[in-house]
Design a protein around this motif. Structure first.
Motif, PDB file in Angstrom:
ATOM      1  N   MET A 199     -45.873 -28.697 -34.385  1.00  0.00           N
ATOM      2  CA  MET A 199     -46.031 -30.001 -35.032  1.00  0.00           C
ATOM      3  C   MET A 199     -45.403 -31.097 -34.181  1.00  0.00           C
ATOM      4  N   ILE A 200     -44.235 -30.841 -33.640  1.00  0.00           N
ATOM      5  CA  ILE A 200     -43.544 -31.828 -32.799  1.00  0.00           C
ATOM      6  C   ILE A 200     -44.354 -32.107 -31.539  1.00  0.00           C
ATOM      7  N   ILE A 201     -44.898 -31.065 -30.926  1.00  0.00           N
ATOM      8  CA  ILE A 201     -45.702 -31.252 -29.709  1.00  0.00           C
ATOM      9  C   ILE A 201     -46.962 -32.050 -30.018  1.00  0.00           C
ATOM     10  N   ARG A 202     -47.633 -31.741 -31.134  1.00  0.00           N
ATOM     11  CA  ARG A 202     -48.830 -32.512 -31.511  1.00  0.00           C
ATOM     12  C   ARG A 202     -48.497 -33.989 -31.692  1.00  0.00           C
ATOM     13  N   GLU A 203     -47.376 -34.257 -32.380  1.00  0.00           N
ATOM     14  CA  GLU A 203     -46.955 -35.645 -32.592  1.00  0.00           C
ATOM     15  C   GLU A 203     -46.672 -36.332 -31.264  1.00  0.00           C
ATOM     16  N   TYR A 204     -45.992 -35.637 -30.381  1.00  0.00           N
ATOM     17  CA  TYR A 204     -45.689 -36.195 -29.057  1.00  0.00           C
ATOM     18  C   TYR A 204     -46.972 -36.521 -28.294  1.00  0.00           C
ATOM     19  N   LEU A 205     -47.917 -35.570 -28.280  1.00  0.00           N
ATOM     20  CA  LEU A 205     -49.165 -35.793 -27.557  1.00  0.00           C
ATOM     21  C   LEU A 205     -49.979 -36.924 -28.170  1.00  0.00           C
ATOM     22  N   THR A 206     -49.966 -37.042 -29.483  1.00  0.00           N
ATOM     23  CA  THR A 206     -50.685 -38.122 -30.156  1.00  0.00           C
ATOM     24  C   THR A 206     -50.095 -39.471 -29.762  1.00  0.00           C
ATOM     25  N   ARG A 207     -48.781 -39.567 -29.801  1.00  0.00           N
ATOM     26  CA  ARG A 207     -48.130 -40.827 -29.416  1.00  0.00           C
ATOM     27  C   ARG A 207     -48.390 -41.165 -27.962  1.00  0.00           C
ATOM     28  N   ARG A 208     -48.341 -40.149 -27.107  1.00  0.00           N
ATOM     29  CA  ARG A 208     -48.586 -40.375 -25.684  1.00  0.00           C
ATOM     30  C   ARG A 208     -50.005 -40.891 -25.467  1.00  0.00           C
ATOM     31  N   ASP A 209     -50.983 -40.295 -26.158  1.00  0.00           N
ATOM     32  CA  ASP A 209     -52.369 -40.735 -26.029  1.00  0.00           C
ATOM     33  C   ASP A 209     -52.543 -42.162 -26.542  1.00  0.00           C
ATOM     34  N   GLU A 210     -51.877 -42.498 -27.649  1.00  0.00           N
ATOM     35  CA  GLU A 210     -51.955 -43.855 -28.185  1.00  0.00           C
ATOM     36  C   GLU A 210     -51.347 -44.858 -27.216  1.00  0.00           C
TER      37      GLU A 210
END
Length: 54
Positions: free
Chosen positions: A38-49
């Motif tokens: 979950m933390i990695i998904r959140e990190y990747l989402t923020r990075r993409d944004e």
């Protein structure tokens, strides 16, 4: 449920971060591996944004 395919990635965590993950997992009654995903998904989402905003 949506599944994501992750390429191999290495994340380095501090002892404090690992301890925090363990604490959160215990409090929320979720496995540590699920919490880390979950933390990695959140990190990747923020990075993409952030990349889209540039």
């Amino acid at each position: 449920m949506v599944t994501d395919k992750f390429e191999h990635a290495t994340f380095y965590l501090t002892k404090k971060q690992v301890d925090e993950i363990k604490r959160l997992a215990k409090e929320n009654q979720i496995s540590r591996s699920a919490l880390v995903r979950m933390i990695i998904r959140e990190y990747l989402t923020r990075r993409d944004e952030d990349r889209k905003e540039r």
